[in-house]
Design a protein around this motif. Sequence first.
Motif, PDB file in Angstrom:
ATOM      1  N   TRP A 191      69.489  55.434  26.913  1.00 14.00           N
ATOM      2  CA  TRP A 191      70.765  55.181  26.255  1.00 14.00           C
ATOM      3  C   TRP A 191      71.374  53.883  26.752  1.00 14.00           C
ATOM      4  O   TRP A 191      71.067  53.406  27.843  1.00 14.00           O
ATOM      5  CB  TRP A 191      71.722  56.352  26.517  1.00 14.00           C
ATOM      6  CG  TRP A 191      71.197  57.646  26.006  1.00 14.00           C
ATOM      7  CD1 TRP A 191      70.679  58.672  26.746  1.00 14.00           C
ATOM      8  CD2 TRP A 191      71.103  58.077  24.645  1.00 14.00           C
ATOM      9  NE1 TRP A 191      70.267  59.694  25.924  1.00 14.00           N
ATOM     10  CE2 TRP A 191      70.520  59.359  24.627  1.00 14.00           C
ATOM     11  CE3 TRP A 191      71.452  57.488  23.425  1.00 14.00           C
ATOM     12  CZ2 TRP A 191      70.280  60.065  23.461  1.00 14.00           C
ATOM     13  CZ3 TRP A 191      71.221  58.189  22.263  1.00 14.00           C
ATOM     14  CH2 TRP A 191      70.652  59.470  22.278  1.00 14.00           C
ATOM     15  N   SER A 192      72.263  53.322  25.954  1.00 14.11           N
ATOM     16  CA  SER A 192      72.994  52.113  26.325  1.00 14.11           C
ATOM     17  C   SER A 192      73.721  52.349  27.651  1.00 14.11           C
ATOM     18  O   SER A 192      74.325  53.397  27.855  1.00 14.11           O
ATOM     19  CB  SER A 192      73.997  51.772  25.222  1.00 14.11           C
ATOM     20  OG  SER A 192      74.723  50.624  25.570  1.00 14.11           O
ATOM     21  N   GLY A 193      73.629  51.392  28.555  1.00 10.03           N
ATOM     22  CA  GLY A 193      74.310  51.490  29.842  1.00 10.03           C
ATOM     23  C   GLY A 193      73.501  52.190  30.921  1.00 10.03           C
ATOM     24  O   GLY A 193      73.975  52.345  32.049  1.00 10.03           O
ATOM     25  N   SER A 194      72.272  52.605  30.600  1.00  9.69           N
ATOM     26  CA  SER A 194      71.470  53.343  31.577  1.00  9.69           C
ATOM     27  C   SER A 194      70.792  52.438  32.603  1.00  9.69           C
ATOM     28  O   SER A 194      70.367  52.904  33.655  1.00  9.69           O
ATOM     29  CB  SER A 194      70.424  54.201  30.864  1.00  9.69           C
ATOM     30  OG  SER A 194      69.530  53.389  30.133  1.00  9.69           O
ATOM     31  N   GLY A 195      70.643  51.159  32.299  1.00  9.04           N
ATOM     32  CA  GLY A 195      70.025  50.244  33.244  1.00  9.04           C
ATOM     33  C   GLY A 195      68.651  49.748  32.838  1.00  9.04           C
ATOM     34  O   GLY A 195      67.894  49.262  33.668  1.00  9.04           O
ATOM     35  N   LYS A 196      68.340  49.834  31.549  1.00  9.45           N
ATOM     36  CA  LYS A 196      67.022  49.389  31.069  1.00  9.45           C
ATOM     37  C   LYS A 196      66.787  47.908  31.368  1.00  9.45           C
ATOM     38  O   LYS A 196      65.741  47.542  31.898  1.00  9.45           O
ATOM     39  CB  LYS A 196      66.892  49.624  29.558  1.00  9.45           C
ATOM     40  CG  LYS A 196      66.933  51.050  29.117  1.00  9.45           C
ATOM     41  CD  LYS A 196      66.801  51.183  27.610  1.00  9.45           C
ATOM     42  CE  LYS A 196      67.846  50.465  26.802  1.00  9.45           C
ATOM     43  NZ  LYS A 196      69.206  50.967  26.914  1.00  9.45           N
ATOM     44  N   THR A 197      67.733  47.073  31.015  1.00 18.70           N
ATOM     45  CA  THR A 197      67.559  45.636  31.200  1.00 18.70           C
ATOM     46  C   THR A 197      67.493  45.286  32.684  1.00 18.70           C
ATOM     47  O   THR A 197      66.662  44.471  33.093  1.00 18.70           O
ATOM     48  CB  THR A 197      68.679  44.856  30.496  1.00 18.70           C
ATOM     49  OG1 THR A 197      68.629  45.156  29.101  1.00 18.70           O
ATOM     50  CG2 THR A 197      68.520  43.360  30.693  1.00 18.70           C
ATOM     51  N   SER A 198      68.319  45.900  33.501  1.00 15.29           N
ATOM     52  CA  SER A 198      68.282  45.626  34.941  1.00 15.29           C
ATOM     53  C   SER A 198      66.921  45.977  35.519  1.00 15.29           C
ATOM     54  O   SER A 198      66.363  45.221  36.320  1.00 15.29           O
ATOM     55  CB  SER A 198      69.374  46.419  35.665  1.00 15.29           C
ATOM     56  OG  SER A 198      70.644  45.992  35.240  1.00 15.29           O
ATOM     57  N   LEU A 199      66.370  47.124  35.113  1.00 13.56           N
ATOM     58  CA  LEU A 199      65.035  47.498  35.579  1.00 13.56           C
ATOM     59  C   LEU A 199      64.001  46.510  35.045  1.00 13.56           C
ATOM     60  O   LEU A 199      63.107  46.077  35.779  1.00 13.56           O
ATOM     61  CB  LEU A 199      64.694  48.932  35.160  1.00 13.56           C
ATOM     62  CG  LEU A 199      63.280  49.403  35.526  1.00 13.56           C
ATOM     63  CD1 LEU A 199      63.016  49.282  37.029  1.00 13.56           C
ATOM     64  CD2 LEU A 199      63.065  50.841  35.053  1.00 13.56           C
ATOM     65  N   MET A 200      64.089  46.143  33.786  1.00 15.42           N
ATOM     66  CA  MET A 200      63.135  45.220  33.181  1.00 15.42           C
ATOM     67  C   MET A 200      63.103  43.895  33.957  1.00 15.42           C
ATOM     68  O   MET A 200      62.028  43.369  34.253  1.00 15.42           O
ATOM     69  CB  MET A 200      63.495  44.976  31.714  1.00 15.42           C
ATOM     70  CG  MET A 200      62.525  44.108  30.972  1.00 15.42           C
ATOM     71  SD  MET A 200      61.000  44.916  30.497  1.00 15.42           S
ATOM     72  CE  MET A 200      61.489  45.688  28.978  1.00 15.42           C
ATOM     73  N   VAL A 201      64.262  43.377  34.311  1.00 17.38           N
ATOM     74  CA  VAL A 201      64.353  42.090  35.000  1.00 17.38           C
ATOM     75  C   VAL A 201      63.720  42.174  36.397  1.00 17.38           C
ATOM     76  O   VAL A 201      63.143  41.199  36.873  1.00 17.38           O
ATOM     77  CB  VAL A 201      65.828  41.628  35.068  1.00 17.38           C
ATOM     78  CG1 VAL A 201      66.024  40.472  36.020  1.00 17.38           C
ATOM     79  CG2 VAL A 201      66.313  41.273  33.671  1.00 17.38           C
ATOM     80  N   ARG A 202      63.774  43.330  37.045  1.00 15.75           N
ATOM     81  CA  ARG A 202      63.115  43.506  38.348  1.00 15.75           C
ATOM     82  C   ARG A 202      61.641  43.842  38.180  1.00 15.75           C
ATOM     83  O   ARG A 202      60.812  43.521  39.033  1.00 15.75           O
ATOM     84  CB  ARG A 202      63.820  44.604  39.144  1.00 15.75           C
ATOM     85  CG  ARG A 202      65.234  44.268  39.539  1.00 15.75           C
ATOM     86  CD  ARG A 202      65.855  45.259  40.527  1.00 15.75           C
ATOM     87  NE  ARG A 202      65.404  46.626  40.415  1.00 15.75           N
ATOM     88  CZ  ARG A 202      65.955  47.565  39.627  1.00 15.75           C
ATOM     89  NH1 ARG A 202      66.986  47.262  38.858  1.00 15.75           N
ATOM     90  NH2 ARG A 202      65.483  48.802  39.600  1.00 15.75           N
ATOM     91  N   LEU A 203      61.297  44.496  37.075  1.00 15.91           N
ATOM     92  CA  LEU A 203      59.932  44.942  36.823  1.00 15.91           C
ATOM     93  C   LEU A 203      58.998  43.779  36.468  1.00 15.91           C
ATOM     94  O   LEU A 203      57.835  43.761  36.899  1.00 15.91           O
ATOM     95  CB  LEU A 203      59.971  45.963  35.680  1.00 15.91           C
ATOM     96  CG  LEU A 203      58.721  46.742  35.360  1.00 15.91           C
ATOM     97  CD1 LEU A 203      58.188  47.479  36.573  1.00 15.91           C
ATOM     98  CD2 LEU A 203      59.036  47.741  34.234  1.00 15.91           C
ATOM     99  N   ILE A 204      59.484  42.824  35.710  1.00 17.01           N
ATOM    100  CA  ILE A 204      58.629  41.701  35.284  1.00 17.01           C
ATOM    101  C   ILE A 204      58.024  40.981  36.494  1.00 17.01           C
ATOM    102  O   ILE A 204      56.799  40.795  36.547  1.00 17.01           O
ATOM    103  CB  ILE A 204      59.388  40.754  34.338  1.00 17.01           C
ATOM    104  CG1 ILE A 204      59.697  41.480  33.021  1.00 17.01           C
ATOM    105  CG2 ILE A 204      58.582  39.485  34.075  1.00 17.01           C
ATOM    106  CD1 ILE A 204      60.714  40.775  32.137  1.00 17.01           C
ATOM    107  N   PRO A 205      58.808  40.577  37.513  1.00 21.08           N
ATOM    108  CA  PRO A 205      58.179  39.922  38.670  1.00 21.08           C
ATOM    109  C   PRO A 205      57.240  40.852  39.440  1.00 21.08           C
ATOM    110  O   PRO A 205      56.249  40.396  40.016  1.00 21.08           O
ATOM    111  CB  PRO A 205      59.348  39.485  39.551  1.00 21.08           C
ATOM    112  CG  PRO A 205      60.576  39.671  38.768  1.00 21.08           C
ATOM    113  CD  PRO A 205      60.267  40.544  37.589  1.00 21.08           C
ATOM    114  N   ALA A 206      57.527  42.155  39.459  1.00 18.21           N
ATOM    115  CA  ALA A 206      56.635  43.105  40.136  1.00 18.21           C
ATOM    116  C   ALA A 206      55.277  43.154  39.434  1.00 18.21           C
ATOM    117  O   ALA A 206      54.246  43.357  40.079  1.00 18.21           O
ATOM    118  CB  ALA A 206      57.272  44.493  40.182  1.00 18.21           C
ATOM    119  N   LEU A 207      55.268  42.959  38.138  1.00 18.86           N
ATOM    120  CA  LEU A 207      54.014  42.968  37.368  1.00 18.86           C
ATOM    121  C   LEU A 207      53.326  41.603  37.386  1.00 18.86           C
ATOM    122  O   LEU A 207      52.113  41.518  37.569  1.00 18.86           O
ATOM    123  CB  LEU A 207      54.291  43.426  35.935  1.00 18.86           C
ATOM    124  CG  LEU A 207      54.703  44.898  35.812  1.00 18.86           C
ATOM    125  CD1 LEU A 207      55.395  45.162  34.483  1.00 18.86           C
ATOM    126  CD2 LEU A 207      53.500  45.816  35.990  1.00 18.86           C
TER     127      LEU A 207
END
Length: 166
Positions: free
Chosen positions: A9-25
């Motif tokens: 849902w909106s506000g759950s933190g998808k984008t924040s996780l995505m921004v941290r996940l990309i460098p991890a990958l």
Amino acid sequence: MKIFGLTGWSGSGKTSLMVRLIPALTGRGLRVSTVKHAHKGFDIDHPGKDSHNHRVAGATEVVVSSPRRWALMHELRDGEPELTLEQLIGKVAPVDLLLIEGFKRDRHEKIEVWRADVDKPLIAPDDPTIVAVASDGPVPGCPVPVLDLNDEEAVAALIVKRCGLG
């Protein structure tokens, strides 16, 4: 090209996780691209810029290019429907992993990002494409594994394993 998503849902933190996940990958040597769904209209162009003036004048597509990047903007005109996820994927240059943010009703495997304080129901019990939930706390009644939302390395490891990229 492997495809995997983050939903919630909106506000759950998808984008924040995505921004941290990309460098991890990418730190694992993977080439990663993303597709993000925006529920509301958005614009990457600005009034007064030449490319904006081209669109306002009626151009269907405008390509802007520089020595550092290029962008293609396609204006949906005369009631043209929004592209499906499948159509959008077809427009992306092949990479090792295409991460999809949003598109919760599409049938690719995904992780649900869920926070109790957003006060929305868990999607996972009714969606077999959700293979795990990333949360900042306990997830009552969760039918799939729960990952720590703040541990992008664990989330990356699950994605790499599920996609056979290890």
